[in-house]
Structures are given as structure tokens and as C-alpha cells.
Design an enzyme around this catalytic site. Structure first.
Site, mmCIF file in Angstrom:
data_model
loop_
_atom_site.group_PDB
_atom_site.id
_atom_site.type_symbol
_atom_site.label_atom_id
_atom_site.label_comp_id
_atom_site.label_asym_id
_atom_site.label_seq_id
_atom_site.Cartn_x
_atom_site.Cartn_y
_atom_site.Cartn_z
ATOM 1 N N GLU A 259 -28.463 185.025 -45.400
ATOM 2 C CA GLU A 259 -28.421 184.885 -46.862
ATOM 3 C C GLU A 259 -28.510 186.225 -47.577
ATOM 4 O OE1 GLU A 259 -32.813 185.485 -46.378
ATOM 5 O OE2 GLU A 259 -31.077 184.947 -45.175
ATOM 6 N N CYS B 131 -35.468 182.523 -40.728
ATOM 7 C CA CYS B 131 -36.621 183.349 -40.372
ATOM 8 C C CYS B 131 -37.880 182.477 -40.257
ATOM 9 C CB CYS B 131 -36.787 184.502 -41.365
ATOM 10 S SG CYS B 131 -37.798 185.866 -40.735
ATOM 11 N N HIS C 71 -31.213 186.888 -41.111
ATOM 12 C CA HIS C 71 -31.109 186.586 -42.538
ATOM 13 C C HIS C 71 -29.657 186.581 -43.012
ATOM 14 C CE1 HIS C 71 -35.361 186.649 -43.861
ATOM 15 N NE2 HIS C 71 -35.522 187.439 -42.810
#
Length: 241
Positions: free
Chosen positions: A179, A88, A177
Site C-alpha cells: 500500500e 504487516c 507494504h
């Protein structure tokens, strides 16, 4: 020897990627730039295995005492062919630091857009096992307008053409994202009302869409985390750490 992690907000942690890297025996040195500012930046890249730059509410071009220093370290790590991962804001900072262009979107992207891999992405080692059309959690109001010279876009969504890219040998940027786990997504979705309004969605809509696509997203995100831990970081450097 450790992987330096630049964290820019309380909610923007390493999530599943951090858990996978630890499971693979990597040491993570997390630097909270949002709390400590520029003094949290390492003085140099000695004994650094790689860098991960996470997301955050900040934007490229804003005045933060750590931003130029982090950008310089990202450039240095890239030049040394150390593993560099941006997520990001981190992906945008890498692109900008290497000569690309970052700017605001006409409309923020928030939710689970389908990210489609182009031919380069379909044959990219780090994306092995990732569906060519896959829902990916995204929340951002800025985007990469132009990649640095020599960088390659690997996939994009309808609203954001550069969702994942590679620059050089070991530098990767992810606008989405990978993660994130469910709790992180709930936290991200609890954004301020103005951001939700600009994105044209409600928190309830985002969470409903997330529930619908989460299983596929999570499988792909876990596969990406394993790919990065397995292929991106040179084993020889880990063994001599």
C-alpha cells in the site's frame, strides 16, 4: 455496505490500495483503533463487504484493549469467507487469530528485500502480473513463524520466509507494504534509531535503496491493488450493496 479498515497508527494508512478501492467504487469505513481503542470495533459483521487490517508499531501478544476484539472479528470474517486482507501487523494478526504462530525476528527487516514467489504464488490469481522476484518495501521486527493449518505460503524473502500467504478462499496476508507510496516509505523510514540499529541499516541507505527499486515496486504494488479490487471482492455483493 463497506469495507472495514482497521488502522493502528497515524503513519499506517491505506495509501495506494485505498485509492484503488475508491476508484473501483468501494466504500471504506476506517476505524482508528490507535486513537479510539476497542470502542472503534464494529459490533458485528452485518453489511460488511470485507476487512482490511493494516500495519502498526504494535506486536501480536501485547496488551491493547482492541487486539483480542479485532482478532475475533478477523476469525469471524474468515469463517464467513468474506474478503480479508492483512498488511504487516495485520497479516500477523490474521495468522495468529487462525492458529498460526508469530514471534520476534533475530534481526528486523527494513528496506526493499527481494520477495520471491514460490510455485503457488506464481499461479495465484491475486498475484497475477507481479514479477516472480520483486523488491517489496518491508519494515518489521516480528514475523509469522508458522502459518495456520491449511494456509499456503506464496512467497518470501531471504530474511523472512513468509512474506505473502493465502488462507482459505478470500483471506490474504502481506508482510511487506504494497500500500505504501514514496511519502509513506519516507515516514516509515524515519523510525527510531534503535530499530534502525537493530536492522543494521541507516535511513539514508534505506531511502537510497528505495529510490533504486521504487519504479518496479510501484508498478507491482499498483497491479496488486487492481487485482484485489477486481478479483477478491464478489461483484454480486457490491451490486446489491
Amino acid at each position: 455496505m463497506a469495507i472495514i479498515v482497521f488502522q493502528h497508527s497515524e503513519r499506517g494508512g491505506l495509501g495506494r490500495l485505498g485509492a484503488t478501492l475508491r476508484d473501483h467504487g468501494f466504500k471504506l469505513d476506517i476505524r482508528r483503533l490507535d486513537q479510539l481503542g476497542a470502542k472503534a470495533l464494529p459490533a458485528d459483521l452485518d453489511n460488511v463487504h470485507g476487512i482490511i487490517s493494516l500495519g502498526g508499531p504494535q506486536n501480536v501478544g501485547e496488551s491493547h484493549d482492541w487486539m483480542s476484539g479485532e482478532a475475533d472479528l478477523l476469525r469471524q470474517a474468515h469463517a464467513r469467507q468474506l474478503p480479508v486482507i492483512g498488511i504487516c501487523l495485520g497479516a500477523q494478526m490474521i495468522a495468529s487469530a487462525l492458529g498460526g504462530e508469530v514471534g520476534p525476528m533475530d534481526k528486523p527487516e527494513l528496506g526493499m528485500p527481494i520477495v520471491s514467489l514460490n510455485p503457488g504464488g506464481q499461479t495465484e490469481t491475486m498475484l497475477g502480473g507481479i514479477p516472480w522476484d520483486c523488491p517489496q518495501f518491508s519494515t518489521h521486527g516480528y514475523e509469522i513463524k508458522k502459518l495456520p493449518v491449511g494456509a499456503q505460503a506464496l512467497g518470501g524473502s531471504k530474511q523472512c520466509k513468509i512474506q505473502v500467504y493465502r488462507a482459505g478462499i478470500r483471506t490474504y496476508g502481506f508482510q511487506y507494504h504494497p500500500e505504501a507510496d514514496m511519502e509513506m516509505i519516507r515516514t516509515y523510514t524515519a523510525a527510531d534509531g534503535k530499530f534502525l540499529e537493530r536492522a543494521g541499516v541507516t535511513a539514508e541507505q534505506v531511502l537510497a535503496d528505495t529510490e533504486k527499486h521504487y519504479e518496479m515496486f510501484a508498478r507491482a504494488a499498483d497491479r496488486l491493488a487492481v487485482n484485489l479490487a477486481t478479483y477478491l471482492f464478489p461483484l454480486s455483493r457490491k451490486l446489491t450493496a
